[in-house]
Scaffold this motif. Structure first.
Motif, short mmCIF file in Angstrom:
data_model
loop_
_atom_site.label_atom_id
_atom_site.label_comp_id
_atom_site.label_asym_id
_atom_site.label_seq_id
_atom_site.Cartn_x
_atom_site.Cartn_y
_atom_site.Cartn_z
N MET A 1 0.84 -1.20 0.00
CA MET A 1 0.00 0.00 0.00
C MET A 1 0.88 1.25 0.00
N ILE A 2 0.53 2.20 -0.85
CA ILE A 2 1.26 3.45 -0.94
C ILE A 2 0.97 4.34 0.27
N ASP A 3 2.00 4.90 0.83
CA ASP A 3 1.88 5.97 1.81
C ASP A 3 2.13 7.28 1.06
N TYR A 4 1.09 8.11 0.93
CA TYR A 4 1.17 9.30 0.08
C TYR A 4 2.36 10.18 0.43
N ASP A 5 2.47 10.59 1.67
CA ASP A 5 3.54 11.51 2.06
C ASP A 5 4.92 10.88 1.90
N LYS A 6 5.02 9.60 2.22
CA LYS A 6 6.31 8.92 2.12
C LYS A 6 6.77 8.83 0.67
N LEU A 7 5.85 8.48 -0.25
CA LEU A 7 6.23 8.34 -1.65
C LEU A 7 6.50 9.69 -2.29
N LEU A 8 5.70 10.70 -1.92
CA LEU A 8 5.91 12.03 -2.49
C LEU A 8 7.29 12.58 -2.12
N ASN A 9 7.80 12.17 -0.97
CA ASN A 9 9.11 12.65 -0.50
C ASN A 9 10.19 11.58 -0.57
N PHE A 10 9.94 10.52 -1.36
CA PHE A 10 10.90 9.43 -1.46
C PHE A 10 12.21 9.92 -2.06
N LYS A 11 13.31 9.57 -1.42
CA LYS A 11 14.62 10.03 -1.86
C LYS A 11 15.17 9.09 -2.94
N ILE A 12 15.15 9.56 -4.17
CA ILE A 12 15.70 8.79 -5.28
C ILE A 12 17.18 9.16 -5.40
N PRO A 13 18.07 8.18 -5.39
CA PRO A 13 19.50 8.49 -5.39
C PRO A 13 19.94 9.33 -6.58
N PRO A 72 10.99 -1.97 -2.27
CA PRO A 72 9.80 -2.22 -1.44
C PRO A 72 9.40 -1.03 -0.57
N ALA A 73 10.36 -0.16 -0.26
CA ALA A 73 10.05 1.00 0.59
C ALA A 73 9.10 1.98 -0.08
N THR A 74 8.94 1.91 -1.41
CA THR A 74 8.02 2.83 -2.10
C THR A 74 6.57 2.44 -1.88
N GLY A 75 6.31 1.15 -1.59
CA GLY A 75 4.95 0.67 -1.48
C GLY A 75 4.28 0.39 -2.80
N ILE A 76 5.01 0.54 -3.90
CA ILE A 76 4.45 0.37 -5.25
C ILE A 76 4.42 -1.11 -5.64
N ASP A 77 3.34 -1.55 -6.27
CA ASP A 77 3.27 -2.89 -6.86
C ASP A 77 4.03 -2.83 -8.19
N ALA A 78 5.33 -3.12 -8.13
CA ALA A 78 6.22 -2.86 -9.25
C ALA A 78 5.90 -3.69 -10.49
N VAL A 79 5.31 -4.87 -10.32
CA VAL A 79 4.99 -5.72 -11.47
C VAL A 79 3.95 -5.05 -12.37
N LYS A 80 3.12 -4.19 -11.79
CA LYS A 80 2.03 -3.58 -12.55
C LYS A 80 2.30 -2.13 -12.95
N VAL A 81 3.55 -1.73 -12.91
CA VAL A 81 3.94 -0.37 -13.30
C VAL A 81 4.01 -0.27 -14.83
N VAL A 82 3.41 0.76 -15.39
CA VAL A 82 3.46 1.01 -16.84
C VAL A 82 3.81 2.48 -17.06
#
Length: 283
Positions: A1-13, A72-82
């Protein structure tokens, strides 16, 4: 499950990348440049003794942070990303060599509702490491097919480019190769959806699909040929929407209007794969 605030501020290297002429040539080959050995206009992109010139669409792979949505820390279901949409703005010609820095961040999240997925907006800035000069800005819309209903906002949504009425002014057919995704992924886009039949089946596809950004590269080739006379500095902006996948080995037909609007379809299935496209070229 996505956490809105966490994903919006996710630190991408941040990515520091040292570019060489070999990288520029490989990118051009990976999107189909050089398939016509008699077209001398393509030589600067695929032969170092004639350049190398850099295909401006290479901005999408320079400083690329990899398939970070699979963390996994993003909470995204990566298999279904398009990949849904892509935007490119060129501020300066891309260098064939030297160090660049790619900084990617999430800029927005739209919750389309339970069972309807979500939209993730992200932006990458590419700068020259030595001078700090901004070279390009790219923007992506990623469709998270398995992640709707997390309680996020329902907008704002970036509107698509309008399409002209009537028939296109120019039509360009460019083939893809059966093994093209295996080459293209070496640019840093290593989502297994594009090479692994088992992963593709789990995502609902009968076989691995071509990277959306490889399709973008093929379409950019057609646009450069017809609107930019293969000049690397001519393309200033490009944006498009991915509407259906391409399977490696299919022929991409790019339909172009002289005002810079475009779409693309695969010839074999007569399916529109890119829509709402618009490109801006310098005179």
């Amino acid at each position: 499950m996505i956490d809105y605030d966490k994903l919006l501020n996710f630190k991408i290297p941040e990515v520091r990348q040292t570019l060489t002429a070999r990288d520029a040539v490989f990118y051009a080959l990976s999107i189909g440049f050089g398939q016509d050995p008699m077209d001398a206009r393509q030589l600067p992109y695929v032969a170092t003794h004639k350049g190398p010139a850099v295909v401006p669409a290479m901005a999408v792979v320079i400083g690329h942070p990899g398939f970070w949505a699979a963390d996994p820390a993003t909470g995204i279901d990566a298999v279904k990303v398009v990949h849904g949409e892509q935007r490119i703005t060129l501020h300066a010609p891309l260098p064939a060599s030297g160090e660049v820095i790619g900084r990617t961040r999430v800029t927005g999240l739209v919750d389309k509702g339970e069972g309807k997925g979500a939209l993730l907006y992200s932006e990458k800035e590419i700068t020259d490491a030595a001078t700090g000069k901004l070279l390009a800005t790219t923007g992506s819309t990623t469709f998270l097919r398995g992640d709707g209903g997390f309680g996020g906002p329902s907008g704002p949504v970036i509107p698509p480019n309008p399409m002209p009425e009537g028939a296109p002014d120019i039509v360009v057919d460019l083939p893809t190769r059966l093994e093209q995704a295996f080459y293209y992924r070496l640019n840093g886009d290593d989502n297994p959806l594009h090479i692994d039949p088992e992963i593709a089946a789990k995502a609902g596809f009968p076989r691995p699909i071509l990277h959306g950004l490889c399709t973008l590269g093929v379409v950019t080739h057609a646009l450069m040929r017809e609107l930019g006379d293969y000049r690397p500095e001519a393309l200033k902006k490009l944006s498009l929407r991915f509407s259906s996948p391409v399977y490696p080995g299919e022929t991409i037909r790019t339909e172009i209007w002289k005002n810079g609007a475009f779409r693309a379809r695969v010839v074999e299935r007569d399916v529109v794969v890119v829509n709402n496209g618009h490109a801006e070229f310098a005179a």
